[in-house]
Design a protein around this motif. Structure first.
Motif, PDB file in Angstrom:
ATOM      1  N   PRO A  95       0.843  -1.196   0.000  1.00 26.97           N
ATOM      2  CA  PRO A  95       0.000   0.000   0.000  1.00 26.97           C
ATOM      3  C   PRO A  95       0.881   1.250   0.000  1.00 26.97           C
ATOM      4  O   PRO A  95       1.998   1.234   0.557  1.00 26.97           O
ATOM      5  CB  PRO A  95      -0.775  -0.096   1.324  1.00 26.97           C
ATOM      6  N   GLU A  96       0.382   2.308  -0.610  1.00 23.91           N
ATOM      7  CA  GLU A  96       1.197   3.516  -0.768  1.00 23.91           C
ATOM      8  C   GLU A  96       1.712   4.039   0.584  1.00 23.91           C
ATOM      9  O   GLU A  96       2.853   4.497   0.688  1.00 23.91           O
ATOM     10  CB  GLU A  96       0.346   4.580  -1.463  1.00 23.91           C
ATOM     11  N   TYR A  97       0.890   3.905   1.620  1.00 18.11           N
ATOM     12  CA  TYR A  97       1.292   4.456   2.923  1.00 18.11           C
ATOM     13  C   TYR A  97       2.348   3.599   3.613  1.00 18.11           C
ATOM     14  O   TYR A  97       2.862   3.978   4.654  1.00 18.11           O
ATOM     15  CB  TYR A  97       0.064   4.647   3.841  1.00 18.11           C
ATOM     16  N   GLU A  98       2.669   2.432   3.006  1.00 23.70           N
ATOM     17  CA  GLU A  98       3.727   1.588   3.577  1.00 23.70           C
ATOM     18  C   GLU A  98       4.876   1.384   2.585  1.00 23.70           C
ATOM     19  O   GLU A  98       5.770   0.576   2.831  1.00 23.70           O
ATOM     20  CB  GLU A  98       3.151   0.212   3.963  1.00 23.70           C
ATOM     21  N   GLY A  99       4.838   2.089   1.466  1.00 23.72           N
ATOM     22  CA  GLY A  99       5.820   1.846   0.418  1.00 23.72           C
ATOM     23  C   GLY A  99       7.235   2.244   0.816  1.00 23.72           C
ATOM     24  O   GLY A  99       7.452   3.055   1.714  1.00 23.72           O
ATOM     25  N   ASP A 100       8.192   1.654   0.113  1.00 19.40           N
ATOM     26  CA  ASP A 100       9.612   1.918   0.363  1.00 19.40           C
ATOM     27  C   ASP A 100      10.043   3.121  -0.495  1.00 19.40           C
ATOM     28  O   ASP A 100       9.966   3.072  -1.729  1.00 19.40           O
ATOM     29  CB  ASP A 100      10.408   0.660  -0.007  1.00 19.40           C
ATOM     30  N   GLU A 101      10.499   4.162   0.158  1.00 18.33           N
ATOM     31  CA  GLU A 101      10.814   5.389  -0.583  1.00 18.33           C
ATOM     32  C   GLU A 101      12.001   5.213  -1.528  1.00 18.33           C
ATOM     33  O   GLU A 101      12.056   5.858  -2.582  1.00 18.33           O
ATOM     34  CB  GLU A 101      11.062   6.536   0.396  1.00 18.33           C
ATOM     35  N   GLY A 148      -1.820  -1.735  -4.727  1.00 18.91           N
ATOM     36  CA  GLY A 148      -0.382  -1.847  -4.487  1.00 18.91           C
ATOM     37  C   GLY A 148       0.469  -1.323  -5.630  1.00 18.91           C
ATOM     38  O   GLY A 148       1.692  -1.241  -5.517  1.00 18.91           O
ATOM     39  N   GLY A 149      -0.177  -0.953  -6.731  1.00 21.13           N
ATOM     40  CA  GLY A 149       0.586  -0.521  -7.912  1.00 21.13           C
ATOM     41  C   GLY A 149       1.031   0.933  -7.842  1.00 21.13           C
ATOM     42  O   GLY A 149       1.943   1.357  -8.564  1.00 21.13           O
ATOM     43  N   ASN A 150       0.319   1.704  -7.006  1.00 18.79           N
ATOM     44  CA  ASN A 150       0.511   3.154  -6.816  1.00 18.79           C
ATOM     45  C   ASN A 150       1.641   3.833  -7.619  1.00 18.79           C
ATOM     46  O   ASN A 150       1.392   4.421  -8.665  1.00 18.79           O
ATOM     47  CB  ASN A 150       0.613   3.456  -5.307  1.00 18.79           C
ATOM     48  N   VAL A 151       2.874   3.757  -7.119  1.00 19.39           N
ATOM     49  CA  VAL A 151       3.951   4.537  -7.751  1.00 19.39           C
ATOM     50  C   VAL A 151       4.345   3.951  -9.104  1.00 19.39           C
ATOM     51  O   VAL A 151       4.594   4.697 -10.064  1.00 19.39           O
ATOM     52  CB  VAL A 151       5.169   4.659  -6.812  1.00 19.39           C
ATOM     53  N   TYR A 152       4.378   2.609  -9.216  1.00 20.83           N
ATOM     54  CA  TYR A 152       4.688   2.017 -10.524  1.00 20.83           C
ATOM     55  C   TYR A 152       3.645   2.479 -11.551  1.00 20.83           C
ATOM     56  O   TYR A 152       4.000   2.899 -12.662  1.00 20.83           O
ATOM     57  CB  TYR A 152       4.727   0.491 -10.445  1.00 20.83           C
ATOM     58  N   CYS A 153       2.357   2.412 -11.166  1.00 21.74           N
ATOM     59  CA  CYS A 153       1.299   2.847 -12.086  1.00 21.74           C
ATOM     60  C   CYS A 153       1.501   4.319 -12.462  1.00 21.74           C
ATOM     61  O   CYS A 153       1.324   4.703 -13.627  1.00 21.74           O
ATOM     62  CB  CYS A 153      -0.076   2.646 -11.449  1.00 21.74           C
ATOM     63  N   ALA A 154       1.902   5.116 -11.492  1.00 17.82           N
ATOM     64  CA  ALA A 154       2.133   6.542 -11.769  1.00 17.82           C
ATOM     65  C   ALA A 154       3.248   6.726 -12.786  1.00 17.82           C
ATOM     66  O   ALA A 154       3.162   7.588 -13.669  1.00 17.82           O
ATOM     67  CB  ALA A 154       2.465   7.280 -10.472  1.00 17.82           C
ATOM     68  N   THR A 155       4.299   5.901 -12.673  1.00 16.75           N
ATOM     69  CA  THR A 155       5.402   6.059 -13.648  1.00 16.75           C
ATOM     70  C   THR A 155       4.918   5.715 -15.052  1.00 16.75           C
ATOM     71  O   THR A 155       5.342   6.334 -16.029  1.00 16.75           O
ATOM     72  CB  THR A 155       6.637   5.200 -13.303  1.00 16.75           C
TER      73      THR A 155
END
Ligand code: NDP
Ligand code: 8X3
Length: 252
Positions: A95-101, A148-155
């Motif tokens: 989840p985005e709120y637990e993602g690894d920066e 769970g795709g959050n940042v990957y989907c954003a890219t």
């Protein structure tokens, strides 16, 4: 004189399959990637098909290396016909709120900034020559976020916007710009995403016949081979039992 394709991330999966397909289709190749041994092995396969191949080892996150790679090409190799911006990765499915920066930065630096650096390095000469085709490997993940795709989907959404933007900016030229968006393709992608947890990676492809790198390479080659007045602007390629980034029908 053969056509030339430059493929980033040519050491594995879709990039490797593109190297094979474009070599079979008569292209000379500039293969780029981070692993010299794998690059050289793939270059050897293409040479066995009679193609000329340059293998360039660098990381697309390194802006200077991207620019140097192009600037230092022998003049004959600078007349690139097809640039395939393929190097990319997903890391994590939290989840985005637990993602690894750190994972976020790696994805953003590779999938967005690396693609931009290569575009900035290669495309100006294409514009000057009024000839060339840029194929960016986007994803179904860029169409809509999934769990769970959050940042990957954003890219990959960014890849869509960047590809659309380039297509607008070269509309006065003969250049063509393609956003090739695969769904589930069985490559090293999930092993990378799950940081080497191969059992978890295998489960991504369980109960469904996924696409192969070759399936995507065939579409890339088709787009590059279309008549000059035909621009395959965007293409979504899914496994038959996949409906979108979230809906996958699996046999029990
Ligand atoms: P692979 O992991 O098999 O291949 C990824 C390639 O990208 C490897 O050659 C890898 O090299 C390279 N790469 C990663 N980071 C860098 C970097 N910083 N500099 C240079 N090369 C790098 O996965 P795929 O073939 O599946 O992925 C290719 C592209 O397709 C990616 O952009 C991915 O997002 C996209 N895609 C994949 C889908 C899938 O389901 N597999 C679906 C939709 C899109 P190295 O081995 O050195 O890491
Ligand atoms: C790779 C496909 O659906 O795993 O971009 O994000 S997906």
């Amino acid at each position: 004189m053969n056509k030339i394709a430059l493929i980033t991330g040519a050491t594995s999966g879709i990039g490797r399959a593109c190297a094979q397909r474009f070599a079979e289709g008569g292209y000379d190749l500039i293969l780029t990637g981070r692993n010299a041994d794998r690059l050289n092995a793939i270059a050897k396969e293409a040479r066995a098909l009679g193609r000329d191949v340059l293998a360039l080892e660098y990381d697309v996150r390194d802006r200077q290396a991207c620019h140097d790679a192009y600037a230092n090409l022998p003049e004959d190799w600078k007349r690139i016909d097809v640039l395939i911006n393929n190097a990319g990765l997903a890391l994590g499915l939290e989840p985005e709120y637990e993602g690894d920066e750190d994972d976020w930065e790696t994805m953003i630096d590779t999938n967005i900034k690396g693609l931009l650096y290569m575009t900035r390095a290669v495309v100006p000469d294409m514009v000057r020559r009024n000839h060339g085709h840029i194929i960016n490997i986007g994803s179904v993940a860029g169409d809509a976020a999934y769990a769970g795709g959050n940042v990957y989907c954003a890219t990959k959404s960014a890849v869509k916007a960047i590809t659309d933007g380039l297509r607008i900016d070269v509309a006065h030229t003969a250049l063509r710009v393609t956003n090739l968006k695969p769904g589930l393709v069985e490559t090293h992608f999930s092993n990378t995403r799950f940081h080497g947890d191969d059992a978890r990676a295998d489960r991504v492809y369980a109960g469904i016949k996924p696409l192969t790198g070759k399936d995507i390479a065939d579409v890339a080659f088709y787009a590059a081979s279309a008549p000059e007045h035909v621009q395959i602007a965007e293409v979504l390629v899914l496994a038959t039992h996949q409906a979108n980034g979230s809906i996958i029908h699996r046999e029990a």
